[in-house]
Design a protein around this motif. Sequence first.
Motif, PDB file in Angstrom:
ATOM      1  N   UNK A 120      38.122   7.335 -31.328  1.00 36.10           N
ATOM      2  CA  UNK A 120      38.657   8.824 -30.462  1.00 36.10           C
ATOM      3  C   UNK A 120      38.008   9.900 -31.356  1.00 36.10           C
ATOM      4  N   UNK A 121      38.827  10.310 -32.543  1.00 32.59           N
ATOM      5  CA  UNK A 121      38.309  10.916 -33.120  1.00 32.59           C
ATOM      6  C   UNK A 121      36.961  11.746 -33.410  1.00 32.59           C
ATOM      7  N   UNK A 122      36.467  10.423 -33.865  1.00 27.17           N
ATOM      8  CA  UNK A 122      34.314  10.440 -33.980  1.00 27.17           C
ATOM      9  C   UNK A 122      33.464  11.711 -33.105  1.00 27.17           C
ATOM     10  N   UNK A 123      35.138  11.156 -31.515  1.00 25.25           N
ATOM     11  CA  UNK A 123      34.122  11.899 -30.496  1.00 25.25           C
ATOM     12  C   UNK A 123      34.324  13.110 -30.657  1.00 25.25           C
ATOM     13  N   UNK A 126      29.924  22.715 -30.818  1.00 18.85           N
ATOM     14  CA  UNK A 126      30.706  23.722 -29.931  1.00 18.85           C
ATOM     15  C   UNK A 126      30.495  24.662 -31.040  1.00 18.85           C
ATOM     16  N   UNK A 127      30.945  24.494 -32.069  1.00 16.89           N
ATOM     17  CA  UNK A 127      31.040  25.266 -33.151  1.00 16.89           C
ATOM     18  C   UNK A 127      29.112  25.778 -33.890  1.00 16.89           C
ATOM     19  N   UNK A 128      28.216  25.392 -33.276  1.00 12.06           N
ATOM     20  CA  UNK A 128      26.616  25.296 -33.346  1.00 12.06           C
ATOM     21  C   UNK A 128      25.900  25.993 -32.849  1.00 12.06           C
ATOM     22  N   UNK A 129      26.872  25.924 -31.485  1.00 13.71           N
ATOM     23  CA  UNK A 129      26.324  26.131 -30.464  1.00 13.71           C
ATOM     24  C   UNK A 129      25.189  28.230 -29.716  1.00 13.71           C
ATOM     25  N   UNK A 169      24.896  25.547 -23.256  1.00 11.63           N
ATOM     26  CA  UNK A 169      25.674  24.656 -22.068  1.00 11.63           C
ATOM     27  C   UNK A 169      25.421  22.865 -23.583  1.00 11.63           C
ATOM     28  N   UNK A 170      25.208  23.546 -24.877  1.00  9.71           N
ATOM     29  CA  UNK A 170      24.817  22.320 -26.016  1.00  9.71           C
ATOM     30  C   UNK A 170      26.145  21.372 -25.793  1.00  9.71           C
ATOM     31  N   UNK A 171      27.359  21.605 -25.961  1.00  9.99           N
ATOM     32  CA  UNK A 171      28.088  20.910 -26.168  1.00  9.99           C
ATOM     33  C   UNK A 171      28.241  19.784 -25.506  1.00  9.99           C
ATOM     34  N   UNK A 172      27.852  20.156 -24.386  1.00  8.63           N
ATOM     35  CA  UNK A 172      28.462  18.813 -22.910  1.00  8.63           C
ATOM     36  C   UNK A 172      26.966  17.649 -23.185  1.00  8.63           C
ATOM     37  N   UNK A 173      26.308  18.695 -24.048  1.00  3.99           N
ATOM     38  CA  UNK A 173      24.294  17.450 -23.980  1.00  3.99           C
ATOM     39  C   UNK A 173      25.876  16.566 -25.235  1.00  3.99           C
ATOM     40  N   UNK A 174      26.213  16.811 -25.990  1.00  5.12           N
ATOM     41  CA  UNK A 174      27.119  16.149 -27.855  1.00  5.12           C
ATOM     42  C   UNK A 174      28.237  15.042 -26.410  1.00  5.12           C
ATOM     43  N   UNK A 175      28.589  16.045 -25.611  1.00  9.83           N
ATOM     44  CA  UNK A 175      29.438  15.376 -24.831  1.00  9.83           C
ATOM     45  C   UNK A 175      29.614  14.244 -24.022  1.00  9.83           C
ATOM     46  N   UNK A 176      28.243  14.395 -23.467  1.00  7.52           N
ATOM     47  CA  UNK A 176      27.782  13.281 -22.330  1.00  7.52           C
ATOM     48  C   UNK A 176      26.771  11.955 -23.506  1.00  7.52           C
ATOM     49  N   UNK A 177      27.403  12.768 -24.643  1.00  9.00           N
ATOM     50  CA  UNK A 177      26.298  10.977 -25.932  1.00  9.00           C
ATOM     51  C   UNK A 177      27.636  10.655 -25.924  1.00  9.00           C
ATOM     52  N   UNK A 178      28.330  10.993 -26.198  1.00 13.24           N
ATOM     53  CA  UNK A 178      29.780  10.696 -26.904  1.00 13.24           C
ATOM     54  C   UNK A 178      30.854   9.847 -25.794  1.00 13.24           C
ATOM     55  N   UNK A 179      30.648  10.664 -24.318  1.00 13.70           N
ATOM     56  CA  UNK A 179      30.613   9.268 -23.014  1.00 13.70           C
ATOM     57  C   UNK A 179      30.196   8.266 -23.197  1.00 13.70           C
TER      58      UNK A 179
END
Length: 236
Positions: A18-21, A29-32, A198-208
């Motif tokens: 959870x913490x890693x996700x 998000x910060x790097x977007x 929209x980059x955070x959504x890519x990483x979001x679904x990688x963590x998903x």
Amino acid sequence: MQLIKTIKSLTKFECVLWAASVAVVSASFLCSGKPDFLTLAASLVGVSALIFVSKGAVLGQLLTVSFSLLYGWISFGFHYYGEMATYLGMTAPIAMMSVISWLRHPYQQSAEVEVHQLTVRQKALLPILTSLVTWLFYYILRFWGTANLFWSTVSIATSFSASYLMLMRNPWYALAYGANDVVLIVLWVLAAVSDRSSLPMVFCFLMFLANDLYGYWNWRRMKRRQQKASGYPPGE
């Protein structure tokens, strides 16, 4: 009280996952370059939902409803009408139905849901319903001029299959959602090419994807434990 009990039930590995996700999604998000707090909020709610769904906790379904509403609005902004229609018209309602189903089928009065083995009828209905829903949505999405129509249509099929299996409280929901995660990673990579917000959504679904793979493993473990406690031989 039940909420606190559910949170406290997280294992050390689940806390780390959870913490890693949260860390990966927040860092992306910060790097977007174009901060979008709604996208960040949706991503954080999403990864939080999955860690509790992987434990068979109703809290995960409630968070899934919240994620669906946020994600549907974000998808609308990117003209991903398939994603909007899927999450607002299908995933959110089925998640609400799952809340009721899971509350009605607790495992021995605990916060954990009782794992269900699909009947022959339920197995037969899965490909039939998935085909019908996918066929219907394809023409709706084409009429709306949905961006990346092919991938959006594939997303409908994988998302419906996953939602159906989740409603039925079956471990295979996680692999179906894993397939959907791969499709969504492709969709949001395509979006990120023209808009870095929209980059955070890519990483979001990688963590998903990581959470769904864990969810499948944990649900199989839950199923074996529940069957053993009930005196039944392990099923498929």
